[in-house]
Each structure stands twice: as structure tokens, then as C-alpha cells.
Write an enzyme that holds these catalytic residues in place. Structure first.
Site, short mmCIF file in Angstrom:
data_model
loop_
_atom_site.label_atom_id
_atom_site.label_comp_id
_atom_site.label_asym_id
_atom_site.label_seq_id
_atom_site.Cartn_x
_atom_site.Cartn_y
_atom_site.Cartn_z
N ARG A 412 -29.57 2.17 9.54
CA ARG A 412 -29.79 1.95 8.11
C ARG A 412 -30.10 0.47 7.90
O ARG A 412 -29.47 -0.39 8.53
CB ARG A 412 -28.56 2.32 7.27
N ARG A 442 -29.11 10.30 7.27
CA ARG A 442 -29.12 11.06 6.02
C ARG A 442 -29.23 10.16 4.78
O ARG A 442 -28.52 9.16 4.65
CB ARG A 442 -27.84 11.91 5.91
N HIS A 472 -26.96 6.30 16.65
CA HIS A 472 -26.09 5.62 15.68
C HIS A 472 -25.51 4.32 16.25
O HIS A 472 -24.79 3.60 15.55
CB HIS A 472 -24.96 6.59 15.29
N ARG A 601 -9.48 5.30 7.47
CA ARG A 601 -9.89 5.09 6.07
C ARG A 601 -10.03 6.40 5.30
O ARG A 601 -9.54 6.53 4.19
CB ARG A 601 -11.23 4.37 6.02
#
Length: 746
Positions: A412, A442, A472, A601
Site C-alpha cells: 500500500r 484489498r 505482504h 490489538r
């Protein structure tokens, strides 16, 4: 062979106990519990008002994505087989019902906070949402001028009749459904045959029949701003676009009587994956996916709670929805407008005091990044420390004539990415630039396709990931020619190459020129770009090949050491813990007596503190100003302290269906800094939530001897500030002489 102690025998027997069937928590309900923790920030009266509004907007955005992806996925599973059970033992049907109920409770709480708390308090602080039914004539006149000049010419109503189907509406956009009084059809003259055929009353009805319903839809689109400012005697006043259009909706239908005007929003299923076996071209395939999402099935309808049964029934019928899919909203659709409010100028007192990212004291702006890294590895803890050195390293590589190649993975990026711009400049200057662009990231597919095409035009070698996997990993390799030979400078990270999110996400970066890591990184990268089986890596572990096995082996090694009477400890900071194989390994380690502390988290499917199963496991979750995103993993390893950063969470998708990296932290100073950062979170008693065996969470607070609150993010930021202060202080107490220029030789 020495005889085992009774204590060891007891521990050995304990890990042979069968694990209970109810040891897992449902993933979807675990995620919704995380969003509840975020929502608690919006309800926290100790936070500034606009920060609370921001957290409320985040919960809305989170829930939108959850519905699109997770509920969308459940509905697809339901269509295939509603009786399949998840690891927690719930069928798909049970999950759909439970998740729907939980989502609706969450929405009710969201709007109770907005309606009863935030909007009244914001109005007191002179940030006011204006309602045209209850405002001055002056404001109403301004609103009408805005409507006539900026709105009515842009928007277009679409009437729905039997021969004009329901329009294709944008998912997550706000729309208006307008119910109009039905117009009778023109009455034709009746003849004797008509009366004989139908009878007097039926004949009249047959020729003067009105349509059973008459509706229109007005899509509001994104051209006109959602918030319309209006003049106030003081402060900031605004009208929501849907309120403005609803008030003047009659202007769209001259001569017709508007019976009702209702704001609504639809959510479409976004859990659509590319069938790569049938995709001859990945870019074309991803563009088809984007188009499929635009046309996909509607899975949620949000509508104003005051809508009539007629409007709700009409919309439900048009979209073929059930009661589970219907969400009455007692307030404005789409809470993302609160992000805009958070950015209002002149209201700094209603926001947190900014924490400006600090410079890393080991990086001298006057020295090239290559010479700085050559002195020793660097660890950056974002956003407390600036992301600039990462960008600077790549930009310096572009201009450096000794740099031969740049290899990088992009998952990203930002809208105007300086890193992408630098990579294109490097290629244009003749450097060998290879970039893996993950087109399947996505909701960033369109941007990544655009970047990939631009980079290809600039001469960058672009690889679109690996068939069947998402790439990733976060890695950049810079190959440089130096007097001693080729040196590889690398960046490994837990976050994306996005300088914007690096200011609000808590992540970790390592900058190194370690030879072994360099060889591993090159082997890894070339295996991805060459679609080949990677050779044995010495220090790195990569998913889906070796990362899962490495994690399980490390957990099992701690278990064995504990059984042998050694001290054993596991500490991990992750975004999610879902993988059942890893969870079971942690349970067995706990039964052996290993102390395990987990900072998860979001979703955690493990139950901590269960007698006989997980008594030594502690699970916390930090929800604070910055989004916790770093993955840091520690194993005591007999006192040798194995310490890693990773791009991967402990989820099946990360361990089995993505290309990920687990990176050891080698440099001693970096290790000390990272371990101190990791342990700091477990001292938090302010924004820390402790997970109970039931799966519920309890917010931490100072207890016992603790008198003061300990906010981990505040402490980490203060450390970064203090490091800079000490550096400046040392410079003031150190004499530096000016050196004469070297002789020119003439």
C-alpha cells in the site's frame, strides 16, 4: 540418564491433557469486540471532543469494512453450506445471526453517543449541525441559495416505475428515497362492452387504475461536499447535504406531492476474490474484480429510523433483503463526515496536542544514509520517530552513481508517494529497479494498478506478485558498489511504504547492511520475482514456506526449556491471533508453565487465564491515539533472547496464503531498544484492555501501589523527545573545531 524431577513429570503430564473444544473464540465476534474498544474512546469524557468524534468516525469506517468483507464472506459461505462450523463451534447460520445482532447493538451505541453526548457538547463548543426546520430565516435563505447554485444543478432524481428498474447505486454512498403521491392514469371513455365485461365499478377501476407505488431515488454522489457551511453568530455551523436536499426536495418534482423523503445507504459485498487460474492478465482480472464489487449483491441497508413501513418495504423488496440486513439509523448516515469536523481550523483546544515525530539521534542529517547505516544497524519506532530516513535512503540511492539496483515490495502506498516517484526517477536514470506491486491489496487495487502502469512507463521492472498469494512483506534492497565490493543496504519494516500512515500507525523499521540478511533478502526477492522455489534462508523466515514452522518451533523450544526447569518466556505484539495451530502450541506452552504475554490489538481467538489450559497467558489490547500496527516477537531462548519483527500476524492467511517475512533483530543496541518498547506496553494502565477468559475485555486502571497512570504511547513519545533533547545537550557541551579545506595540490 538423569532421573526427571517430580515437578518435571507433573508438567509433562499436564501438556498431555486433551485441549477443551471451547478453547477458541469466534473470529468475527472478536473483531466486533475490538471495535467496541475503539468506540469506548468516543465515549471517554477525558478525551478532547473532536478526538472523540474522530474515534466515532473510525468505528463507522471499521464497521463498513467489516460488513463488506466479513459479513459478505459469511453470506457467501451461507449460500454454499450454512451448517459448516468454525473453530469456535458455531455454524455459519449461527455466526450470521450473532454478528448481525452484535452489529446492530454497536450501531445503536454509536448513535446514542453521537446524539446524546457529542452533538450537544460540540454545539456548546460552537461546532453546530444546523437543522433547517429549526433555524433562523437568514440561515434558511443562505441554505436555499447554496441549494439552487451548487446542488440542484448537479443532482438528478431517478423515478422508479414498473418499466424503469431500480437504479444501480454506489455502495456506501448516501442516497435519498422519495415517496410521491401516486398519479392516476388518464381515464378513457367507457363503452357498453366495458360495462358488460367488468361491471360498472370494476370497469372504472380498470381504466383509471393508479400505479401501486411511485418512488424516486436521488443519489447524492461525491461531487458536492457532504458538509455545507452556513453563517453563525459565532463558531462553525454546517448542514449535512442530505438534510439540505431533503428540505428543498419539492424543487425536483414540480407539480407532484412529495409524501416522504428518507436518507438511506447500501453496502455491497466486497468479499470477491480473483480466480487467478482463469485470469490471463492480472491487471485485467483485478479491474474486473473492481467492476464486480460495483455490481455485487447488497448485504446491508441503512435508513433513517423515521422511515415509513412503505419505504422500508419498497427498498427491501428492490434489493431482496431480509430483516437481518436492515439497519434503522437514528441520526446521519455515514459517520465519516466526522473526520472532516476533526480537521476544522481554529479548534485546536478540542483536539489532542500534536505529537510531532522526532529525529532519530543516531542519524545525522549531514551524513549520507549509506555511511550512517554502515556504522551500525538503525531501529526506528514510528510514529514517535520520523519515517523520513526511509524515504531519504531511497531518494539518496536515486542520486548516488554507485547504486546499481533497487528492489522493493509495495503493498500500500500514499496518493502522492515520494517513494514511487523516486523509483521512477531511478529507472529513468538507468538504474536497475525491480518492484513487486501487490495488485490484490484489498481496497487499494485501483491505486496500485495506476502506480504499476506509471512505473512501467518509466522503465521500472514491475512484477504483479505471485499467483494465488498476496505479497505482504515489507522490504527494500539497495545494491551499491563500494571499494570493498558489492554492499546491500536494506529496510525491513512492519508497516507499509506510506509516509502518511507512518504518522498515525505504530510500526517499526530496521535499516541494515548486514551481509547475511542481505544475501537472504536477495534470495527471497529473486524467488518471488522469478516465481521459483527459494533456497535455504539463513536468518529470515518467509511465508508460506518456513514462517509457520519457525514460529511453532520457537514456541515448542520454550516449552521444552520450561519442562527442563529453565526459565521460559514468550512475548508477542500482533494485530491478530487467529491461527488454531499456533494457539494450541501456546496452550501447550502455558500448560508446561511458560510465561506468555500477548499484546493483540484486534482479534484474539485464544482464551487467556483458563485454569489448566492458559493460566500463564496474559492478553492485552492497546487502543490509543495511534493505531498499533507493529509485529514484534520475543522468545527468551535460554537467555539468548530471540527477537524478531514481522510483516505477518498469526493468522492462516498470513502464514499460508501470503508472502511474508520474519526478520531477526541482530544489533545489540537495536535489540535493547525494541525489547524495551515491547515491554512498555504491558505497563499501561490507562489505554490497556485486559482480556478475560470469556473473551470480554476489561479496561485497565491504576491499582494497588500504582498511583499514577501509565500511558504506553505517551511514554514512548516522551522517550523519543528525551533522546533528541539529550543529543542537543551533548552537542552544546562538545567543542567542534572548524577544519581547513584540503590542499588543492597546486
Amino acid at each position: 540418564m538423569p532421573k526427571k524431577s517430580s515437578a518435571t513429570k507433573k508438567k509433562t503430564r499436564s501438556i498431555d491433557l486433551p485441549l477443551p473444544e471451547d478453547r477458541f473464540i469466534n473470529r468475527e465476534l472478536g473483531w466486533l469486540a475490538f471495535n467496541e474498544r475503539v468506540l469506548d474512546q468516543a465515549a471517554d469524557a477525558s478525551l478532547p471532543l473532536l478526538e472523540r468524534a474522530k474515534f466515532l468516525a473510525i468505528t463507522g469506517s471499521n464497521l463498513d469494512e467489516f460488513v463488506m468483507v466479513r459479513i459478505g464472506g459469511l453470506k457467501l459461505q451461507f449460500d454454499r453450506n450454512a451448517m459448516v462450523r468454525d473453530a469456535a463451534g458455531l455454524t455459519v447460520s449461527q455466526q450470521v445471526n450473532a454478528v448481525s445482532s452484535c452489529c446492530k447493538d454497536l450501531v445503536q451505541r454509536q448513535y446514542a453517543i453521537l446524539r446524546d453526548v457529542l452533538e450537544p457538547q460540540l454545539a456548546e463548543a460552537d461546532v453546530c449541525r444546523v437543522k433547517l426546520d429549526d433555524c433562523s430565516d437568514r440561515i434558511r435563505e443562505v441554505a436555499q441559495r447554496r441549494f439552487e447554485s451548487d446542488v440542484s444543478a448537479v443532482l438528478s432524481p431517478q423515478t422508479i416505475t414498473h418499466d424503469r428498474p431500480f437504479p444501480l447505486l454506489q455502495g456506501l454512498g448516501v442516497h435519498l428515497c422519495v415517496r410521491l403521491r401516486a398519479e392516476p392514469k388518464p381515464v378513457k371513455r367507457l363503452n357498453d362492452q366495458d360495462f358488460e365485461r367488468f361491471g360498472v365499478e370494476d370497469a372504472a377501476a380498470a381504466v383509471a387504475e393508479a400505479d401501486p407505488w411511485q418512488y424516486a431515488v436521488i443519489p447524492l454522489g461525491r461531487t458536492v461536499p457532504r458538509l455545507i457551511p452556513v453563517p453563525m453568530d459565532r463558531g462553525h455551523g454546517y448542514i449535512l447535504l442530505e438534510d439540505l436536499v431533503s428540505y428543498f426536495v419539492d424543487d425536483f418534482f414540480p407539480g407532484r406531492e412529495v409524501m416522504e423523503c428518507v436518507a438511506f445507504r447500501i453496502t455491497r459485498n466486497a468479499d470477491i476474490e480473483l480466480q487467478e487460474d482463469g485470469a490471463a492478465d492480472l491487471v485485467d482480472g483485478m479491474e474486473e474484480i473492481l467492476e464486480s464489487r460495483r455490481l455485487s449483491r447488497v448485504i446491508r441497508l441503512e435508513y433513517h429510523a423515521e422511515a415509513s413501513d412503505s419505504v422500508v418495504a419498497f427498498l427491501s423488496e428492490m434489493m431482496q433483503l431480509t430483516n437481518l440486513d436492515l439497519y434503522p439509523i437514528d441520526g446521519p448516515m455515514d459517520l465519516s463526515y466526522l473526520f472532516t469536523l476533526h480537521g476544522l481550523e481554529g479548534y485546536d483546544s478540542l483536539r489532542d496536542q500534536p505529537w510531532l515525530p522526532q529525529a532519530n539521534p543516531d542519524i545525522d542529517p549531514a551524513d549520507p544514509m549509506f555511511s550512517t547505516i554502515a556504522k551500525g544497524d538503525l531501529l526506528l519506532v514510528h510514529p514517535y520517530e520520523r519515517f523520513d530516513p526511509v524515504v531519504r535512503l531511497i531518494e539518496e540511492a536515486v542520486a548516488d552513481p554507485d547504486v546499481l539496483a533497487i528492489k522493493q515490495v509495495l503493498y500500500r502506498t500514499s496518493k502522492r508517494s515520494p517513494i514511487v516517484a523516486a523509483l521512477m526517477r531511478a529507472a529513468e536514470r538507468g538504474k536497475y529497479v525491480s518492484v513487486i506491486v501487490e495488485l490484490k491489496a484489498r481496497f487499494d487495487e485501483a491505486r496500485n494498478i495506476e502506480w504499476a502502469r506509471e512505473m512501467e512507463q518509466a522503465g521500472v521492472q514491475v512484477i504483479y506478485g505471485i499467483r494465488g498469494l498476496k505479497t505482504h512483506a515489507k522490504v527494500c534492497i539497495i545494491v551499491r558498489r563500494e571499494p570493498q565490493g558489492i554492499v546491500r543496504y536494506m529496510h525491513f519494516g512492519t508497516g507499509n511504504y506510506n509516509e502518511a500512515t507512518a504518522k498515525i500507525y505504530s510500526d517499526v523499521s530496521i535499516l541494515t547492511c548486514n551481509d547475511t540478511l542481505g544475501a537472504d533478502a536477495t534470495t527471497f526477492f529473486n524467488a518471488v520475482t522469478g516465481a521459483s522455489q527459494p533456497q535455504q534462508l539463513q536468518l529470515l523466515a518467509a511465508a508460506p514456506m518456513t514462517l509457520r514452522k519457525r514460529i511453532l518451533n520457537l514456541i515448542e523450544a520454550e516449552t521444552r526449556r520450561c519442562l527442563e526447569g529453565q526459565k521460559a518466556e514468550i512475548v508477542a505484539k500482533l494485530n491478530a491471533l487467529v491461527d488454531t495451530q499456533v494457539i494450541d502450541a501456546l496452550y501447550r506452552a502455558s500448560q508446561a508453565g511458560v510465561r506468555i504475554r500477548l499484546n493483540i490489538r484486534g482479534v484474539c481467538c485464544l482464551r487467556p487465564g483458563v485454569k489448566g489450559l492458559s493460566e500463564t497467558i496474559e492478553v492485552i489490547s492497546i487502543v490509543d491515539r495511534f493505531l498499533e500496527h507493529a509485529r514484534i516477537i520475543y522468545f527468551r531462548h535460554g537467555g539468548d533472547d530471540d527477537l524478531f519483527i514481522s510483516s505477518a500476524d498469526w493468522m492462516p492467511r498470513n502464514l499460508d496464503r501470503r508472502v511474508e517475512l520474519l526478520v531477526p533483530v541482530i544489533d545489540q543496541r537495536c535489540r535493547e531498544k525494541l525489547l524495551s518498547t515491547l515491554r512498555t506496553y504491558f505497563r499501561d494502565n490507562t489505554n490497556c484492555w485486559r482480556m478475560l477468559p470469556t473473551g470480554q475485555y476489561k479496561r485497565g486502571k491504576p491499582e494497588g501501589k500504582e498511583k499514577a497512570s501509565f500511558q504506553s504511547q505517551r511514554v514512548l513519545y516522551d522517550r523519543a523527545v528525551e533522546a533528541v533533547r539529550k543529543l542537543k545537550q551533548s552537542r552544546r557541551t562538545t567543542f567542534e573545531t572548524h577544519q581547513p579545506k584540503e590542499a588543492s595540490g597546486t
